[in-house]
Design a protein around this motif. Sequence first.
Motif, PDB file in Angstrom:
ATOM      1  N   TYR A 224       0.840  -1.197   0.000  1.00  0.00           N
ATOM      2  CA  TYR A 224       0.000   0.000   0.000  1.00  0.00           C
ATOM      3  C   TYR A 224       0.871   1.242   0.000  1.00  0.00           C
ATOM      4  CZ  TYR A 224      -3.864  -2.982   1.511  1.00  0.00           C
ATOM      5  OH  TYR A 224      -4.823  -3.955   1.582  1.00  0.00           O
ATOM      6  N   ARG A 225       0.451   2.272  -0.718  1.00  0.00           N
ATOM      7  CA  ARG A 225       1.065   3.584  -0.571  1.00  0.00           C
ATOM      8  C   ARG A 225       0.638   4.126   0.787  1.00  0.00           C
ATOM      9  NH1 ARG A 225      -0.371   7.097  -5.917  1.00  0.00           N
ATOM     10  NH2 ARG A 225       0.726   5.876  -7.490  1.00  0.00           N
ATOM     11  N   CYS A 226       1.537   4.802   1.474  1.00  0.00           N
ATOM     12  CA  CYS A 226       1.188   5.407   2.758  1.00  0.00           C
ATOM     13  C   CYS A 226       0.451   6.727   2.519  1.00  0.00           C
ATOM     14  CB  CYS A 226       2.430   5.623   3.608  1.00  0.00           C
ATOM     15  SG  CYS A 226       3.156   4.075   4.183  1.00  0.00           S
ATOM     16  N   PRO A 227      -0.620   6.963   3.266  1.00  0.00           N
ATOM     17  CA  PRO A 227      -1.464   8.131   3.035  1.00  0.00           C
ATOM     18  C   PRO A 227      -0.798   9.506   3.122  1.00  0.00           C
ATOM     19  CG  PRO A 227      -2.521   6.611   4.552  1.00  0.00           C
ATOM     20  CD  PRO A 227      -1.144   6.096   4.298  1.00  0.00           C
ATOM     21  N   PRO A 228       0.173   9.744   4.021  1.00  0.00           N
ATOM     22  CA  PRO A 228       0.684  11.118   4.080  1.00  0.00           C
ATOM     23  C   PRO A 228       1.656  11.480   2.955  1.00  0.00           C
ATOM     24  CG  PRO A 228       1.781   9.782   5.711  1.00  0.00           C
ATOM     25  CD  PRO A 228       0.731   8.919   5.068  1.00  0.00           C
ATOM     26  N   VAL A 229       1.775  10.640   1.923  1.00  0.00           N
ATOM     27  CA  VAL A 229       2.715  10.887   0.836  1.00  0.00           C
ATOM     28  C   VAL A 229       1.980  11.532  -0.337  1.00  0.00           C
ATOM     29  CG1 VAL A 229       4.300   9.841  -0.829  1.00  0.00           C
ATOM     30  CG2 VAL A 229       4.176   8.952   1.508  1.00  0.00           C
TER      31      VAL A 229
ATOM     32  N   VAL B 118       5.646   3.358   1.637  1.00  0.00           N
ATOM     33  CA  VAL B 118       4.762   2.218   1.412  1.00  0.00           C
ATOM     34  C   VAL B 118       4.744   1.369   2.681  1.00  0.00           C
ATOM     35  CG1 VAL B 118       5.182   2.109  -1.097  1.00  0.00           C
ATOM     36  CG2 VAL B 118       6.570   0.711   0.453  1.00  0.00           C
ATOM     37  N   GLU B 119       3.746   0.497   2.747  1.00  0.00           N
ATOM     38  CA  GLU B 119       3.689  -0.473   3.832  1.00  0.00           C
ATOM     39  C   GLU B 119       3.160  -1.782   3.293  1.00  0.00           C
ATOM     40  OE1 GLU B 119       1.208   1.432   6.730  1.00  0.00           O
ATOM     41  OE2 GLU B 119      -0.634   0.727   5.804  1.00  0.00           O
ATOM     42  N   PHE B 120       3.479  -2.850   3.996  1.00  0.00           N
ATOM     43  CA  PHE B 120       3.086  -4.201   3.608  1.00  0.00           C
ATOM     44  C   PHE B 120       2.066  -4.727   4.608  1.00  0.00           C
ATOM     45  CE2 PHE B 120       7.570  -3.534   2.604  1.00  0.00           C
ATOM     46  CZ  PHE B 120       7.553  -3.675   1.226  1.00  0.00           C
ATOM     47  N   ARG B 121       1.009  -5.342   4.105  1.00  0.00           N
ATOM     48  CA  ARG B 121      -0.005  -5.952   4.999  1.00  0.00           C
ATOM     49  C   ARG B 121      -0.323  -7.341   4.506  1.00  0.00           C
ATOM     50  NH1 ARG B 121      -4.405  -1.253   4.840  1.00  0.00           N
ATOM     51  NH2 ARG B 121      -2.955   0.447   5.015  1.00  0.00           N
TER      52      ARG B 121
END
Length: 98
Positions: free
Chosen positions: A16-21, A95-98
Amino acid sequence: MTNALPISINRHATIYRCPPVLSTEVAGEATMMDMESGLYFGLDSIGTDMWQRLEHPQSLAALSDGMAQDYAADADRIERDLGALLLTMADHGLVEFR
């Protein structure tokens, strides 16, 4: 696929793209700013293609398979390179991984 990725990344986890970017494209290359840290980041044209594909969250496996097909490149190499880039991007909160 080979087992060449660091253990800390699961090729089936969703990226996922991180929201504050915030990001924009200038001359075919992405420029991003992390609103929380105020840091700017830039990607070349292939990195920009990857970033655009992540507009819709997907797994590393799907992302690398799609890019390997579009670039007619070795899927293992694409996955290793994307994995390394994505781990760096995760370290910077892009980004982050889930």
